[in-house]
Design an enzyme around this catalytic site. Structure first.
Site, PDB file in Angstrom:
ATOM      1  N   CYS A   5       0.835  -1.199   0.000  1.00 28.69           N
ATOM      2  CA  CYS A   5       0.000   0.000   0.000  1.00 28.69           C
ATOM      3  C   CYS A   5       0.873   1.253   0.000  1.00 28.69           C
ATOM      4  O   CYS A   5       2.084   1.190   0.185  1.00 28.69           O
ATOM      5  CB  CYS A   5      -0.852   0.007   1.251  1.00 28.69           C
ATOM      6  N   GLY A 107       2.213  -2.394   5.193  1.00 24.20           N
ATOM      7  CA  GLY A 107       3.028  -3.415   5.838  1.00 24.20           C
ATOM      8  C   GLY A 107       2.165  -4.565   6.279  1.00 24.20           C
ATOM      9  O   GLY A 107       1.032  -4.708   5.836  1.00 24.20           O
ATOM     10  N   ASP A 357      14.774  -8.258 -17.164  1.00 27.83           N
ATOM     11  CA  ASP A 357      13.641  -7.883 -16.311  1.00 27.83           C
ATOM     12  C   ASP A 357      14.138  -7.809 -14.872  1.00 27.83           C
ATOM     13  O   ASP A 357      15.234  -8.268 -14.543  1.00 27.83           O
ATOM     14  CB  ASP A 357      12.499  -8.896 -16.453  1.00 27.83           C
ATOM     15  N   CYS A 394       6.537 -13.657   0.785  1.00 29.59           N
ATOM     16  CA  CYS A 394       6.820 -12.482   1.609  1.00 29.59           C
ATOM     17  C   CYS A 394       5.721 -12.364   2.652  1.00 29.59           C
ATOM     18  O   CYS A 394       4.545 -12.492   2.324  1.00 29.59           O
ATOM     19  CB  CYS A 394       6.827 -11.230   0.736  1.00 29.59           C
TER      20      CYS A 394
HETATM   21  P1  AMP Z   1       6.043 -13.635 -13.348  1.00 30.16           P
HETATM   22  O1  AMP Z   1       5.416 -13.370 -14.674  1.00 30.16           O
HETATM   23  O2  AMP Z   1       5.077 -14.298 -12.405  1.00 30.16           O
HETATM   24  O3  AMP Z   1       7.325 -14.359 -13.382  1.00 30.16           O
HETATM   25  O4  AMP Z   1       6.358 -12.207 -12.695  1.00 30.16           O
HETATM   26  C1  AMP Z   1       7.435 -11.431 -13.100  1.00 30.16           C
HETATM   27  C2  AMP Z   1       6.982 -10.124 -13.687  1.00 30.16           C
HETATM   28  O5  AMP Z   1       6.090  -9.446 -12.813  1.00 30.16           O
HETATM   29  C3  AMP Z   1       8.133  -9.194 -13.898  1.00 30.16           C
HETATM   30  O6  AMP Z   1       7.944  -8.541 -15.137  1.00 30.16           O
HETATM   31  C4  AMP Z   1       8.068  -8.202 -12.756  1.00 30.16           C
HETATM   32  O7  AMP Z   1       8.427  -6.909 -13.170  1.00 30.16           O
HETATM   33  C5  AMP Z   1       6.634  -8.224 -12.342  1.00 30.16           C
HETATM   34  N1  AMP Z   1       6.460  -8.233 -10.882  1.00 30.16           N
HETATM   35  C6  AMP Z   1       7.321  -8.610  -9.928  1.00 30.16           C
HETATM   36  N2  AMP Z   1       6.755  -8.489  -8.716  1.00 30.16           N
HETATM   37  C7  AMP Z   1       5.488  -8.032  -8.930  1.00 30.16           C
HETATM   38  C8  AMP Z   1       4.366  -7.708  -8.080  1.00 30.16           C
HETATM   39  N3  AMP Z   1       4.452  -7.845  -6.786  1.00 30.16           N
HETATM   40  N4  AMP Z   1       3.234  -7.268  -8.644  1.00 30.16           N
HETATM   41  C9  AMP Z   1       3.125  -7.135  -9.959  1.00 30.16           C
HETATM   42  N5  AMP Z   1       4.129  -7.437 -10.827  1.00 30.16           N
HETATM   43  C10 AMP Z   1       5.294  -7.879 -10.316  1.00 30.16           C
END
Ligand code: AMP
Length: 480
Positions: A5, A107, A357, A394
Site C-alpha cells: 500500500c 506493511g 527484467d 513475503c
Molecule cells: P512472473 O510473470 O510471475 O514471473 O512475474 C514477473 C513479472 O512481474 C516481472 O515482469 C516483474 O516486473 C513483475 N512483478 C514482480 N513483482 C510483482 C508484483 N508484486 N506485482 C506485480 N508485478 C510484479
C-alpha cells in the site's frame, strides 16, 4: 502476488489538505489499485471518504470539497492481509473515548491475531479482519492512560512486523516507521506545511522538498498549524531490515528511498548484472517498464567493456492493460502478457537477443516473452534478471504468491531455464544488491530470496539463527 500500500499525511498552515492528499495518492497509485481513501480533521470533527477503485475513480470534486480541514491522511491499498472488500479499505477511522483516530498502514503485522484476541477479550469489537484495526484499537486503549508519544511507543512495543503508518489523532498527523524500517516512509516540506509519504515522488508532485527518510523506530509528529514537526526515536533498532524489493520493483524509479534514488540503483544493478553474467548477444531489450533502468545500465556496462551489443526498445507495451498479477487465473495471466507486450520484429528477426527484467516470480512473463520473441524470429533468447531467484513468500507486506507457485520455489536455475525455454538464464547475486545499496546483508530483508526472515514467523526460519549462505551469482548457460 499482491502489491503493498501507499500512505500519506499532510499538515498545512491555512488551506484544506484534501486536494494535496488526493494528488499525492495519485503519485502513489502504483502501490495499490484496489481502494483509495482520505481522512481529514478541521479541529472539530473528522471527515472521511474511502472507496474501492483507482484514485481517479474514488473521488469526485464534491467528495474532495466535503473533506474539511488543513490536516489529513490518505491511503491507496492492495490487500496483503484482510479481505478484498470495502470493509478493509483505508484509512481506517474510528472514534474512541480517547478521541478520533484515523490510520493508514503499509506493511503486515506478524502478531495481529494474538493482539486482536487479547483486545477482543477486553471488550474491543472489530469490524474487519485486517491488522490495521488491531493497531487502531491498541493505540486507542493506550491513549486512555498515556500521552500521545508514550501511547505510540507502547503500541510499537507490542506490534511486530512491518509497518509504515500515517495516523491522525484528532487533528494531529503522525508518521511512524517500524523499528527495522522494512517499508519506506519519508518527510518533506511544502511551501505552507509538511508532508509524510511512502515515497518521495509524492512530495515532488506537490512541488515540495524531500527532507529525509523517517528513521526506523522513529515517530514524527506534524504540528497541526503546519509550521513544523517534532521527532522521537521511540525504539532503537539493532539492525534494519529494509525491503530490497522496493528498490528492485515496487517503488517508482523517480523516488528516493533510504537515501538512494531508485532509478540509479536499478541502473547500477544492471551494470553489475553485466559484470556478473553478461552475454554478448546482438541486442539487449528491456521488459517494459520494470526492466528498463536495469537494461540501460547493463547495455552501458557492456559498451564500456567494448561489446557492440545494441540497446533497443524491442517490446512495446499496451499501457491500457492493467498489471498481470491481478488476473486471478494462470490462463488469464498468460493472455494478459500477450495483450500487454508486442515485439517489434525488425529489432529481433535473425538476432541473438537478451531480455532484461527485474524479477521472475511465477515465470509467466518470461515463458510467454521467450515464445513471443522466438515466434518473431529471434535466433537465441537469453534472460538476465536484476534480482536473485524468488524462492519463498513475503510476509512483510508483499504477497509473493505461495511457495509452490514460485518457479524458483523448488527448482534449480537450470531447471527454470529449461522450463521457460531460454537459451541462457542468470540472476543477480544478493551481494550485488547489498553492495549497490551500500549496506550489509544483515540490514536488508531478504526473506523472499533466502527463505530466512527478520521476524519470527510460524513455520519459517529467522535470519538471526540461520547462517546466511552466500549464494553468489546464479547462472545457467544453455551449454552448462
Ligand atoms: P512472473 O510473470 O510471475 O514471473 O512475474 C514477473 C513479472 O512481474 C516481472 O515482469 C516483474 O516486473 C513483475 N512483478 C514482480 N513483482 C510483482 C508484483 N508484486 N506485482 C506485480 N508485478 C510484479
Amino acid at each position: 502476488m499482491h502489491e503493498k500500500c501507499g500512505v500519506v499525511g499532510i499538515s498545512l498552515e491555512d488551506r484544506d489538505a484534501a486536494r494535496p492528499l488526493y494528488y499525492s495518492l495519485y503519485a502513489l497509485q502504483h502501490r495499490g489499485q484496489e481502494s483509495a481513501g482520505i481522512v481529514t480533521h478541521d479541529g472539530f470533527q473528522q471527515y472521511s471518504h474511502v472507496e474501492m477503485g483507482l484514485v481517479g475513480d474514488a473521488f469526485d470534486p464534491g467528495d474532495l470539497e466535503a473533506l474539511n480541514g488543513s490536516n489529513g491522511i490518505g491511503h491507496v491499498r492492495y490487500p496483503t492481509a484482510g479481505s478484498v472488500n470495502a470493509c478493509c479499505a483505508q484509512p481506517f477511522s474510528v472514534s474512541f473515548k480517547s478521541g478520533s483516530l484515523g490510520l493508514s498502514h503499509n506493511g503486515n503485522l506478524v502478531n495481529a491475531d494474538e493482539i486482536g484476541d487479547e483486545l477482543a477479550d477486553l471488550g474491543h469489537a472489530f469490524t474487519s479482519d485486517g491488522d490495521t484495526e488491531v493497531i487502531a484499537h491498541d493505540l486507542a486503549r493506550n491513549l486512555l492512560e498515556e500521552d500521545l508519544v508514550r501511547a505510540v511507543k507502547r503500541t510499537m512495543n507490542r506490534i511486530h512486523g512491518s509497518y509504515s503508518l500515517t495516523i491522525m489523532h484528532d487533528e494531529t498527523v503522525l508518521g511512524v516507521r517500524d523499528p527495522q524500517g522494512n517499508r519506506p516512509l519519508c518527510i518533506g516540506e511544502l511551501e505552507d506545511g509538511y508532508v509524510l509519504a511512502s515515497e518521495s515522488a509524492a512530495i515532488d508532485t506537490l512541488d515540495g522538498e524531500l527532507i529525509r527518510d523517517v528513521k526506523p523506530g522513529e515517530l514524527v509528529v506534524l504540528h497541526a498549524d503546519g509550521t513544523g514537526y517534532d521527532t522521537y526515536q521511540l525504539v532503537e533498532p539493532e539492525n534494519t531490515a529494509h525491503c530490497f524489493f522496493e528498490h528492485v520493483y515496487f517503488a517508482r524509479p523517480d523516488s528516493t528511498i533510504d537515501e538512494n534514488l531508485v532509478y540509479e540503483v536499478r541502473r547500477e544493478l544492471g551494470r553489475k548484472l553485466w559484470e556478473e553474467s553478461g552475454v554478448d548477444s546482438d541486442v539487449v531489450l528491456p521488459v517494459p517498464d520494470s526492466g528498463r533502468a536495469f537494461a540501460s545500465g547493463y547495455a552501458e556496462a557492456a559498451q564500456d567493456d567494448g561489446s557492440d551489443i545494441e540497446f533497443a526498445e524491442g517490446l512495446m507495451k499496451n499501457r491500457y492493460v492493467g498489471r498481470t498479477f491481478i488476473m486471478p487465473t494462470q490462463d488469464e495471466r498468460e493472455r494478459a502478457v500477450r495483450l500487454k507486450l508486442n515485439p517489434i520484429k525488425s529489432t529481433i528477426e535473425g538476432k541473438s537477443v537478451t531480455i532484461i527484467d527485474d524479477s521472475i516470480v511465477r515465470g509467466t512473463t518470461s515463458t510467454q516473452l521467450i515464445k513471443l520473441l522466438k515466434d518473431a524470429g529471434a535466433e537465441e533468447v537469453h534472460v538476465r534478471i536484476g534480482a536473485p531467484p524468488i524462492v519463498a513468500p513475503c510476509y512483510m507486506g508483499i504477497d509473493m504468491a505461495s511457495r509452490d507457485e514460485l518457479i524458483a520455489g523448488n527448482q534449480s536455475v537450470d531447471e527454470i531455464r529449461e522450463e521457460i525455454e531460454a537459451d541462457s538464464l542468470s540472476y543477480l547475486s544478493i551481494d550485488a544488491i547489498a553492495e549497490t545499496l551500500e549496506t550489509s546483508r544483515t540490514d536488508l530483508c531478504l526473506g523472499c530470496v533466502t527463505g530466512e526472515y527478520p521476524y519470527d514467523i510460524e513455520g519459517e526460519a529467522t535470519d538471526r539463527d540461520v547462517a546466511r549462505p552466500d549464494i553468489g551469482t546464479q547462472s545457467s548457460p544453455a551449454d552448462d
